[in-house]
Scaffold this motif. Sequence first.
Motif, PDB file in Angstrom:
ATOM      1  N   MET A 191       0.630  -1.042  -0.083  1.00 32.48           N
ATOM      2  CA  MET A 191      -0.111  -0.079   0.083  1.00 32.48           C
ATOM      3  C   MET A 191       0.917   1.140   0.015  1.00 32.48           C
ATOM      4  SD  MET A 191      -3.120   1.578   0.253  1.00 32.48           S
ATOM      5  CE  MET A 191      -4.309   0.370   0.892  1.00 32.48           C
ATOM      6  N   ILE A 192       0.677   2.120  -0.865  1.00 31.42           N
ATOM      7  CA  ILE A 192       1.146   3.540  -0.694  1.00 31.42           C
ATOM      8  C   ILE A 192       0.339   4.545  -0.099  1.00 31.42           C
ATOM      9  CG2 ILE A 192       2.078   5.317  -2.067  1.00 31.42           C
ATOM     10  CD1 ILE A 192       2.487   3.729  -4.602  1.00 31.42           C
ATOM     11  N   ASN A 193       0.875   4.808   1.152  1.00 30.14           N
ATOM     12  CA  ASN A 193       0.306   5.589   2.063  1.00 30.14           C
ATOM     13  C   ASN A 193      -0.120   7.053   1.501  1.00 30.14           C
ATOM     14  OD1 ASN A 193      -0.129   3.526   4.038  1.00 30.14           O
ATOM     15  ND2 ASN A 193       1.944   4.176   4.925  1.00 30.14           N
ATOM     16  N   PHE A 194      -1.268   7.526   1.934  1.00 29.95           N
ATOM     17  CA  PHE A 194      -1.453   8.925   1.557  1.00 29.95           C
ATOM     18  C   PHE A 194      -0.434   9.729   2.187  1.00 29.95           C
ATOM     19  CE2 PHE A 194      -3.417  12.942   2.923  1.00 29.95           C
ATOM     20  CZ  PHE A 194      -3.523  13.506   1.590  1.00 29.95           C
ATOM     21  N   ASN A 195      -0.168   9.576   3.514  1.00 30.33           N
ATOM     22  CA  ASN A 195       0.893  10.333   4.117  1.00 30.33           C
ATOM     23  C   ASN A 195       1.917   9.655   4.914  1.00 30.33           C
ATOM     24  OD1 ASN A 195       1.981  13.051   5.399  1.00 30.33           O
ATOM     25  ND2 ASN A 195       1.104  12.044   7.184  1.00 30.33           N
ATOM     26  N   VAL A 196       3.126  10.037   5.009  1.00 34.29           N
ATOM     27  CA  VAL A 196       4.208   9.369   5.855  1.00 34.29           C
ATOM     28  C   VAL A 196       4.652  10.749   6.870  1.00 34.29           C
ATOM     29  CG1 VAL A 196       6.235   8.145   6.406  1.00 34.29           C
ATOM     30  CG2 VAL A 196       4.401   7.246   4.673  1.00 34.29           C
ATOM     31  N   PRO A 197       4.418  10.734   8.098  1.00 35.73           N
ATOM     32  CA  PRO A 197       5.088  11.873   8.709  1.00 35.73           C
ATOM     33  C   PRO A 197       6.435  12.116   8.495  1.00 35.73           C
ATOM     34  CG  PRO A 197       3.833  10.571  10.286  1.00 35.73           C
ATOM     35  CD  PRO A 197       3.925   9.801   8.789  1.00 35.73           C
ATOM     36  N   PRO A 198       6.972  13.329   8.294  1.00 30.71           N
ATOM     37  CA  PRO A 198       8.515  13.516   8.084  1.00 30.71           C
ATOM     38  C   PRO A 198       9.307  13.216   9.399  1.00 30.71           C
ATOM     39  CG  PRO A 198       7.272  15.753   8.348  1.00 30.71           C
ATOM     40  CD  PRO A 198       6.169  14.416   8.294  1.00 30.71           C
ATOM     41  N   HIS A 199      10.417  12.956   8.743  1.00 29.95           N
ATOM     42  CA  HIS A 199      11.407  12.553   9.730  1.00 29.95           C
ATOM     43  C   HIS A 199      12.730  12.886   9.419  1.00 29.95           C
ATOM     44  CE1 HIS A 199      14.294   9.560  11.700  1.00 29.95           C
ATOM     45  NE2 HIS A 199      13.896  10.128  12.833  1.00 29.95           N
ATOM     46  N   ALA A 200      13.564  13.479  10.427  1.00 27.67           N
ATOM     47  CA  ALA A 200      14.888  13.658   9.932  1.00 27.67           C
ATOM     48  C   ALA A 200      15.729  12.945  11.201  1.00 27.67           C
ATOM     49  CB  ALA A 200      15.343  15.176  10.160  1.00 27.67           C
ATOM     50  N   PRO A 201      16.873  12.310  10.766  1.00 29.22           N
ATOM     51  CA  PRO A 201      17.768  11.249  11.688  1.00 29.22           C
ATOM     52  C   PRO A 201      18.328  12.058  13.107  1.00 29.22           C
ATOM     53  CG  PRO A 201      18.530  11.217   9.395  1.00 29.22           C
ATOM     54  CD  PRO A 201      17.420  12.201   9.414  1.00 29.22           C
ATOM     55  N   LYS A 202      18.551  13.087  12.802  1.00 26.32           N
ATOM     56  CA  LYS A 202      19.009  13.958  14.107  1.00 26.32           C
ATOM     57  C   LYS A 202      17.822  14.170  15.123  1.00 26.32           C
ATOM     58  CE  LYS A 202      23.237  16.433  12.706  1.00 26.32           C
ATOM     59  NZ  LYS A 202      23.873  17.765  12.482  1.00 26.32           N
ATOM     60  N   ALA A 203      16.621  13.896  14.770  1.00 31.64           N
ATOM     61  CA  ALA A 203      15.534  14.028  15.886  1.00 31.64           C
ATOM     62  C   ALA A 203      15.927  13.284  17.241  1.00 31.64           C
ATOM     63  CB  ALA A 203      14.250  13.441  15.297  1.00 31.64           C
ATOM     64  N   TYR A 204      16.352  12.209  17.155  1.00 32.40           N
ATOM     65  CA  TYR A 204      16.436  11.349  18.030  1.00 32.40           C
ATOM     66  C   TYR A 204      17.615  11.637  18.976  1.00 32.40           C
ATOM     67  CZ  TYR A 204      14.022   7.657  15.631  1.00 32.40           C
ATOM     68  OH  TYR A 204      13.205   7.000  14.931  1.00 32.40           O
ATOM     69  N   GLU A 205      18.698  12.114  18.393  1.00 34.17           N
ATOM     70  CA  GLU A 205      19.778  12.799  19.285  1.00 34.17           C
ATOM     71  C   GLU A 205      19.287  13.886  20.047  1.00 34.17           C
ATOM     72  OE1 GLU A 205      23.629  15.729  18.086  1.00 34.17           O
ATOM     73  OE2 GLU A 205      22.955  13.974  16.650  1.00 34.17           O
ATOM     74  N   TYR A 206      18.442  15.011  19.216  1.00 34.86           N
ATOM     75  CA  TYR A 206      17.878  16.419  19.937  1.00 34.86           C
ATOM     76  C   TYR A 206      16.936  15.918  21.036  1.00 34.86           C
ATOM     77  CZ  TYR A 206      20.167  18.580  15.917  1.00 34.86           C
ATOM     78  OH  TYR A 206      21.072  18.994  14.778  1.00 34.86           O
ATOM     79  N   ILE A 207      16.163  14.933  20.848  1.00 33.92           N
ATOM     80  CA  ILE A 207      15.321  14.616  22.001  1.00 33.92           C
ATOM     81  C   ILE A 207      15.896  14.167  23.086  1.00 33.92           C
ATOM     82  CG2 ILE A 207      13.230  12.989  22.533  1.00 33.92           C
ATOM     83  CD1 ILE A 207      12.525  13.152  19.603  1.00 33.92           C
ATOM     84  N   GLN A 208      16.895  13.183  22.850  1.00 33.84           N
ATOM     85  CA  GLN A 208      17.766  12.671  23.953  1.00 33.84           C
ATOM     86  C   GLN A 208      18.407  13.929  24.749  1.00 33.84           C
ATOM     87  OE1 GLN A 208      20.252   9.832  21.874  1.00 33.84           O
ATOM     88  NE2 GLN A 208      18.793   8.141  22.241  1.00 33.84           N
ATOM     89  N   GLU A 209      18.792  14.896  24.044  1.00 38.44           N
ATOM     90  CA  GLU A 209      19.527  16.084  24.611  1.00 38.44           C
ATOM     91  C   GLU A 209      18.563  16.865  25.775  1.00 38.44           C
ATOM     92  OE1 GLU A 209      21.373  20.339  23.446  1.00 38.44           O
ATOM     93  OE2 GLU A 209      21.517  18.753  21.869  1.00 38.44           O
ATOM     94  N   CYS A 210      17.287  16.808  25.023  1.00 32.82           N
ATOM     95  CA  CYS A 210      16.309  17.485  26.120  1.00 32.82           C
ATOM     96  C   CYS A 210      16.497  16.682  27.239  1.00 32.82           C
ATOM     97  CB  CYS A 210      14.880  17.510  25.507  1.00 32.82           C
ATOM     98  SG  CYS A 210      14.626  18.534  23.845  1.00 32.82           S
ATOM     99  N   VAL A 211      16.177  15.393  27.276  1.00 32.80           N
ATOM    100  CA  VAL A 211      15.944  14.331  28.451  1.00 32.80           C
ATOM    101  C   VAL A 211      17.193  14.789  29.228  1.00 32.80           C
ATOM    102  CG1 VAL A 211      15.570  11.980  29.271  1.00 32.80           C
ATOM    103  CG2 VAL A 211      14.462  12.968  27.221  1.00 32.80           C
ATOM    104  N   ARG A 212      18.256  14.645  28.769  1.00 31.83           N
ATOM    105  CA  ARG A 212      19.585  14.676  29.689  1.00 31.83           C
ATOM    106  C   ARG A 212      19.635  15.968  30.073  1.00 31.83           C
ATOM    107  NH1 ARG A 212      22.092  12.557  24.865  1.00 31.83           N
ATOM    108  NH2 ARG A 212      22.819  14.561  24.427  1.00 31.83           N
ATOM    109  N   ASN A 213      19.213  17.120  29.816  1.00 34.01           N
ATOM    110  CA  ASN A 213      19.353  18.359  30.224  1.00 34.01           C
ATOM    111  C   ASN A 213      18.145  18.557  31.138  1.00 34.01           C
ATOM    112  OD1 ASN A 213      21.676  18.966  28.645  1.00 34.01           O
ATOM    113  ND2 ASN A 213      20.655  19.934  26.916  1.00 34.01           N
ATOM    114  N   GLN A 214      17.140  17.507  31.291  1.00 35.30           N
ATOM    115  CA  GLN A 214      16.268  17.688  32.045  1.00 35.30           C
ATOM    116  C   GLN A 214      15.325  18.960  31.949  1.00 35.30           C
ATOM    117  OE1 GLN A 214      17.462  17.370  36.269  1.00 35.30           O
ATOM    118  NE2 GLN A 214      18.142  15.114  35.741  1.00 35.30           N
ATOM    119  N   LYS A 215      15.155  19.479  30.589  1.00 31.26           N
ATOM    120  CA  LYS A 215      14.297  20.334  30.122  1.00 31.26           C
ATOM    121  C   LYS A 215      13.416  19.871  29.091  1.00 31.26           C
ATOM    122  CE  LYS A 215      13.000  24.710  29.609  1.00 31.26           C
ATOM    123  NZ  LYS A 215      12.197  25.327  30.586  1.00 31.26           N
TER     124      LYS A 215
END
Length: 376
Positions: A1-25
Amino acid sequence: MINFNVPPHAPKAYEYIQECVRNQKICGDGSYTKKCNEWIERKTGTAKCLLTTSCTHATELAALLLPGIGPGDEVIMPSFTFVSTADAFVLRGAVPVFVDIRPDTMNIDEKRIEEAITERTKAIVPVHYAGVACEMDTIMDIAKRHGLAVIEDAAQGIMASYKGQALGTFGNFGCFSFHETKNYSMGEGGALLIRDPKDVEEAEIIREKGTNRSKYYRGQIDKYTWINYGSSYLPSDMNAAYLYAQLEIAEEINESRLFCWNRYYENLKPLAEAGKIELPVVPEGCVHNGHMFYIKAADLGERTELIDYLKKNDIHSVFHYIPLHTAPAGLKFGRFHGEDRYTTRESERLARLPMYYGLTGEQVDYICDTVKKFYA
């Protein structure tokens, strides 16, 4: 199936989210929220950008910032739009006054606006459908002559422009969406663009539950307090981190979408020239962002058959808005001014084809071949 939409994603997102968690902000107005605000300000030239929890909330915030809008006041907008465009003003007690759209762009018909203005009219809300600009010169001229505010629903309009100026920066306020269906996403999210610096402080107060906490965080005051009405329109900084990773590669995402849009257009042009379908129109002076590719069938029945045929061939295609003036809430809270010549008819013909970052040229070709087979 070719989906109508696939949410956009950039590889660095994981790194940046982890940084938020590490900084407790991880709450609002952290470093990534600020980076997103600054990126949008640089890209669009707006005086101030404030990231919000949704485009719905950005529009509500804009409605709250309009001076004195309240029960019985009127706001002119197209009926072919998402419910949030109207909800923001209905919540203030105002009446959405719907006018017809242009059949070429599906945008508000600028020629129908002035005749809908009354002594109760407070604002015009153009919606830039599919990232293609409304006729903003005419709309801004009408607003200036009648002393009306303009709030741009640019939910689909980031990276698009009109005569060289970014969408969302013409009116008093502009509203972006970063929902998962948009070109750039934070899951749920949006942004308010503010044209006049004098409105920034009040916007910050309303966005921060009615407090002056933003000034406190900047060290401008030694304690913050309750100043005005407000609500919580701040997204989590983790959401902003996910978005910022995409903004860093915004041009790459934009080029990918435009590549697919242009491939659709060239592949399906023979069908349009044969009178089988209609293709999107991008007027001179408008630079779009490849947000959406749609085709128009002959009528509602043909569109329904087309969508079903695509589904049987593993392609997810969808229609779009049901005109607001025909919905129960639209009948209750608003009114349609003038003749519904195009809004209902054109909305019933429109079918949206898959479009997302990562869609391949081969997939576009397959979709186009399937559409051609349907019309054969």
